[in-house]
Design a protein around this motif. Structure first.
Motif, short mmCIF file in Angstrom:
data_model
loop_
_atom_site.label_atom_id
_atom_site.label_comp_id
_atom_site.label_asym_id
_atom_site.label_seq_id
_atom_site.Cartn_x
_atom_site.Cartn_y
_atom_site.Cartn_z
N UNK A 168 -7.36 7.51 -2.14
CA UNK A 168 -7.82 6.28 -1.49
C UNK A 168 -8.80 5.50 -2.36
N UNK A 169 -9.64 6.23 -3.15
CA UNK A 169 -10.60 5.55 -4.01
C UNK A 169 -9.88 4.79 -5.12
N UNK A 170 -8.86 5.44 -5.73
CA UNK A 170 -8.08 4.77 -6.77
C UNK A 170 -7.45 3.49 -6.22
N UNK A 171 -6.79 3.63 -5.08
CA UNK A 171 -6.05 2.50 -4.51
C UNK A 171 -7.02 1.39 -4.09
N UNK A 172 -8.11 1.79 -3.47
CA UNK A 172 -9.09 0.80 -3.00
C UNK A 172 -9.76 0.09 -4.17
N UNK A 173 -10.01 0.84 -5.26
CA UNK A 173 -10.61 0.23 -6.44
C UNK A 173 -9.71 -0.84 -7.04
N UNK A 174 -8.40 -0.53 -7.10
CA UNK A 174 -7.45 -1.51 -7.62
C UNK A 174 -7.35 -2.71 -6.68
N UNK A 176 -9.68 -3.93 -4.72
CA UNK A 176 -10.87 -4.78 -4.87
C UNK A 176 -10.80 -5.60 -6.16
N UNK A 177 -10.28 -4.96 -7.22
CA UNK A 177 -10.16 -5.68 -8.48
C UNK A 177 -9.21 -6.87 -8.34
N UNK A 178 -8.04 -6.63 -7.74
CA UNK A 178 -7.05 -7.70 -7.61
C UNK A 178 -7.56 -8.81 -6.71
N UNK A 179 -8.31 -8.44 -5.67
CA UNK A 179 -8.86 -9.47 -4.78
C UNK A 179 -9.94 -10.31 -5.47
N UNK A 180 -10.49 -9.78 -6.57
CA UNK A 180 -11.59 -10.48 -7.25
C UNK A 180 -11.11 -11.36 -8.40
N UNK A 181 -9.83 -11.23 -8.81
CA UNK A 181 -9.35 -12.01 -9.95
C UNK A 181 -9.08 -13.45 -9.52
N UNK A 182 -8.79 -14.30 -10.48
CA UNK A 182 -8.50 -15.70 -10.18
C UNK A 182 -7.28 -15.83 -9.29
N UNK A 183 -7.27 -16.87 -8.50
CA UNK A 183 -6.17 -17.07 -7.55
C UNK A 183 -4.81 -17.08 -8.24
N UNK A 281 -4.24 8.02 -12.75
CA UNK A 281 -3.29 8.30 -11.66
C UNK A 281 -2.41 7.08 -11.39
N UNK A 282 -3.04 5.92 -11.27
CA UNK A 282 -2.28 4.69 -11.01
C UNK A 282 -1.45 4.31 -12.23
N UNK A 283 -2.02 4.49 -13.42
CA UNK A 283 -1.28 4.14 -14.64
C UNK A 283 -0.02 4.99 -14.77
N UNK A 284 -0.11 6.27 -14.43
CA UNK A 284 1.07 7.15 -14.51
C UNK A 284 2.16 6.71 -13.54
N UNK A 285 1.76 6.30 -12.34
CA UNK A 285 2.75 5.85 -11.36
C UNK A 285 3.42 4.57 -11.85
N UNK A 286 2.63 3.65 -12.39
CA UNK A 286 3.21 2.41 -12.92
C UNK A 286 4.21 2.73 -14.02
#
Length: 752
Positions: A168-174, A176-183, A281-286
């Motif tokens: 959940x921390x990995x997913x939530x961190x990503x 939050x990052x995506x929500x913070x980038x430019x529109x 973890x997320x990079x491996x899934x991608x």
């Protein structure tokens, strides 16, 4: 890593600096350079022999052999690899090198032997992904001879696990990052959420973290797009590892890479974030489960992405839609059109004998011109025209001169055929091209044929009676028919399950029917008997259709494979495999060189009859596709689905060019008028709608950039294009047909 194909990385991405992200087992993540002289997390310098991935694999195998006391094999392998005696004693990091595409590494003291072997086996790809965009559904079968794919092979990637608490921390961190980038980047990067969510959940389930998986699902399932609701419902039912074995939906997720189309700038943002956070973890899934199709240019907007999203495996790859499609019509044979007596009289009265003749000749000359976008006349073998076919074409041309020109100010009349008291359950309807016969397929396994003209249906006389007929007489075709058998309808028995698809041959001599019993039957309309039963499908056959030239026909069903047949062959000529769910509808292109299939995987595929290749993958529907129709000129196609939307496609470019909203239920029937200026749609919402496709296609401006990137701007003009809505009392519309004079026929079973 952006475009993984056949287990390898794109050359573009290999130019980037690779960073190996490892986990030290205590939750601390270390980023190590993958240069030859670097040191692994275990503290031992890598041997110069082989690459980092090969070295990790060797160590894992050595540890497995030592654990099973195979000392001789250990010594031989160590000598062959040039390793020191203590090389295999160092611990191996848990996680695969992110960005290297290597085999996941296995800790020296964690996991059983089967888990170890399943992790090492990832080096051999289970799924082949071809450039044509077809996903092979062939799996490696277990040595035990089971019918289902070996779950340890198919799910091997999921045995690579991290700390379940961190998911959940990995997913939530990503998030939050995506929500913070430019529109401009947020919409594109948000596409990553759904496939990541699915595969992280499946990893937790596979590794028996049931409670963590349940909490993860409950926390983040609400963030996914609404059009994945049905997939998420199925996913939620897989809460134990045992549920995954043999589950079709799970195998779809595992064996087909989810395709995301992202601009280069957005991709670099994502890559940089994951490398800085060392989120392996997320990079491996991608890397393992996603195919990121990078394009140069401006990022796409949310509306542009939503228009193309919704299928089971993401968008179609751009490479899959680059093949040239010959969508033009074949050159018509030269046939002299004799003048009617009425025409001659009119000409004589007016004293201008050539007044109408040029009009008729222009009909013939129009079809004689070779279309530059048409395939070669001999590209596929087509049946030769019989005398009866030539007569029918002459009749067709004569009818065409009396055809009503349709448009916004001149809408067609609609004649609706309601099937009353259809307690047998009407499941399919078709009309002959000349609108003289109508056939219905029923759930009680029967096929019924009606004559909709005063002319009754008659069988051919018996062989004994035929021998007495004068074969030289002018009316021999009438004499061979048995008047005693004349009736308004005939019932055809033979299927052992509901009939789901029917199709008349262009010459009206044959009728095809497909059924739940897995067969396609060919019926003679001269004797009203079954001539052939085509057996190739192992499951229900949902649809079948004759080629516009006869002889060939297509079928598709629950086995996800469309088959091309010829009436004189009992085995299929081509098998079109690539869909990830049932093929629900099939349609021949007007030039008979291509076949379109719609599927429950929410995609439409166009197949080349000659080569068997998939030349178009069209995504955008949010539900199973149930109806397809080509425009008369072969350039455009319309599709309807359970999402109640009609999508318009440019076949040549492989792009969506229009979206027609208005229906509130599944669209089962689509048909273009004979000129292609009007599209009729019929739905389970008991309505027929008419759309101005001439305006819809005229408004489309396609350029090379749009075709390359998919930057489609769909105007919200459904209400402007809607010409009329016609409601039935309580009859779902399951078939539509334009007569040769542009009268619209509709059919359905009254539902009291």
């Amino acid at each position: 890593m952006a475009a993984v194909q056949d287990g390898q990385l794109n050359l573009e991405v290999e130019k980037d600096i690779k960073t190996e992200i490892t986990n030290d087992g205590s939750g601390n993540i270390n980023a190590n350079s993958s240069s030859p002289g670097s040191t692994s997390s275990g503290g031992k310098a890598k041997s110069p022999a082989g690459s980092g991935e090969d070295q990790q694999t060797l160590l894992a195998v050595l540890q497995f052999l030592k654990r099973n006391k195979l000392t001789e094999s250990v010594d031989i392998l160590r000598r062959e690899a040039g390793l020191s005696a203590d090389a295999d004693d160092s611990p191996v990091s848990e996680s695969a090198g992110a960005g290297s595409g290597g085999v996941p590494n296995v800790s020296a003291d964690g996991g059983d032997a089967n888990s170890l072997l399943s992790r090492v086996s990832i080096a051999t790809p289970v799924t082949l992904v071809t450039n044509a965009g077809k996903h092979s559904n062939t799996f490696s079968f277990s040595s035990g001879g089971e019918d289902q794919p070996d779950v340890n092979v198919v799910l091997s990637a999921y045995s690579q696990q991290g700390d379940p608490v961190l998911y959940p921390l990995y997913y939530n961190g990503l998030k939050k990052f995506i929500e913070s980038v430019l529109d401009c980047h947020r919409a594109e990067l948000s596409q990553v959420f759904y496939p990541l969510f699915v595969h992280m959940y499946l990893e937790l389930v596979y590794n028996n973290h049931e409670n963590e998986a349940k909490q993860f699902f409950e926390k983040f399932s609400g963030d996914q797009e609404c059009y994945y609701e049905e997939d998420l419902r199925i996913l939620s039912s897989m809460s134990k590892k045992e549920h995954m074995k043999g589950n079709e939906t799970m195998l779809d997720f595992r064996t087909s890479k989810f395709v995301l189309r992202i601009s280069r700038d957005s991709y670099q943002l994502l890559k940089r974030h994951l490398q800085e956070r060392q989120n392996n973890q997320i990079w491996n899934i991608i890397q393992e489960h996603l195919y990121i199709d990078i394009f140069d240019g401006m990022p796409r907007s949310k509306s542009q992405i939503d228009a193309m999203s919704g299928s089971l495996a993401g968008e179609g790859k751009r490479d899959a839609n680059k093949a040239k499609v010959f969508y033009g019509l074949l050159k018509e044979p030269e046939i002299e059109v004799p003048l009617d007596d009425e025409d001659e009289e009119a000409e004589n009265e007016e004293g201008k004998p050539k007044k109408k003749k040029p009009k008729k000749d222009s009909m013939g000359s129009k079809s004689k011109k070779q279309d530059p976008n048409a395939p070669q006349q001999t590209r596929i073998p087509l049946p030769e025209l019989k005398d009866s076919d030539k007569l029918d074409k002459i009749m067709n041309m004569k009818e065409a001169t009396k055809k009503i020109r349709l448009g916004p100010d001149n809408l067609p009349s609609i004649c609706f055929y309601s099937f009353l008291n259809a307690y047998q359950g009407l499941t399919a309807v078709d009309f002959t091209d000349d609108s003289s016969l109508i056939a219905g397929g029923f759930a009680d396994s029967t096929v019924r044929v009606w004559s909709v003209t005063p002319k009754k249906l008659r069988r051919v006389k018996s062989a004994a009676d035929l021998s007495n007929i004068d074969k030289e007489s002018d009316d021999v075709l009438e004499r061979i028919m048995d008047e005693k058998t004349a009736s308004e309808s005939k019932i055809l028995y033979g299927h052992s399950g509901p009939v789901y698809g029917i199709s008349f041959s262009p010459d009206r001599n044959y009728l095809l029917s497909s059924s739940e019993d897995g067969t396609v039957r060919l019926w003679s309309l001269q004797t009203f008997t079954c001539l052939v039963g085509y057996k190739g499908h192992n499951y229900p056959v949902w649809d079948t259709q004759f080629s516009p030239y006869g002889y060939y026909f297509i079928s598709g069903g629950h086995d996800r494979v469309a088959r091309l047949w010829a009436t004189d062959h009992y085995q299929p000529l081509r098998m079109f495999a690539g869909h990830l769910a049932d093929i629900t509808c099939t349609r021949f292109h007007p030039n008979s060189n291509y076949v379109a299939t719609g599927s429950a995987d929410r995609t439409i595929r166009l197949w080349d009859v000659l080569t068997g290749n998939c030349v178009r993958i069209l995504t955008g529907h949010k539900g199973p596709v149930h109806s397809l129709a080509f425009s008369p000129n072969g350039k455009f196609m319309a599709s309807g689905a359970t999402d109640g939307r009609v999508l318009l496609w440019d076949v040549g470019h492989g792009l969506m060019v229009g979206e027609l909203k208005g229906h509130t239920d599944t669209i089962y029937a689509l048909r273009f008028s004979r000129d292609g200026e009007i599209l009729a749609s019929g739905s389970m919402d008991n309505t027929v709608k008419l759309w101005d496709t001439l305006k819809a296609f005229d408004d489309v401006e396609l350029d090379d950039f749009t075709a390359a990137t998919g930057h489609i701007h769909l105007p919200e003009n459904s209400q402007e294009l809607l010409l009329g809505t016609y409601m039935t009392k309580s009859t779902p519309v399951i078939h539509l047909h334009f007569t040769r004079r542009n009268l619209l026929l509709a059919a359905g079973a009254y539902n009291p």
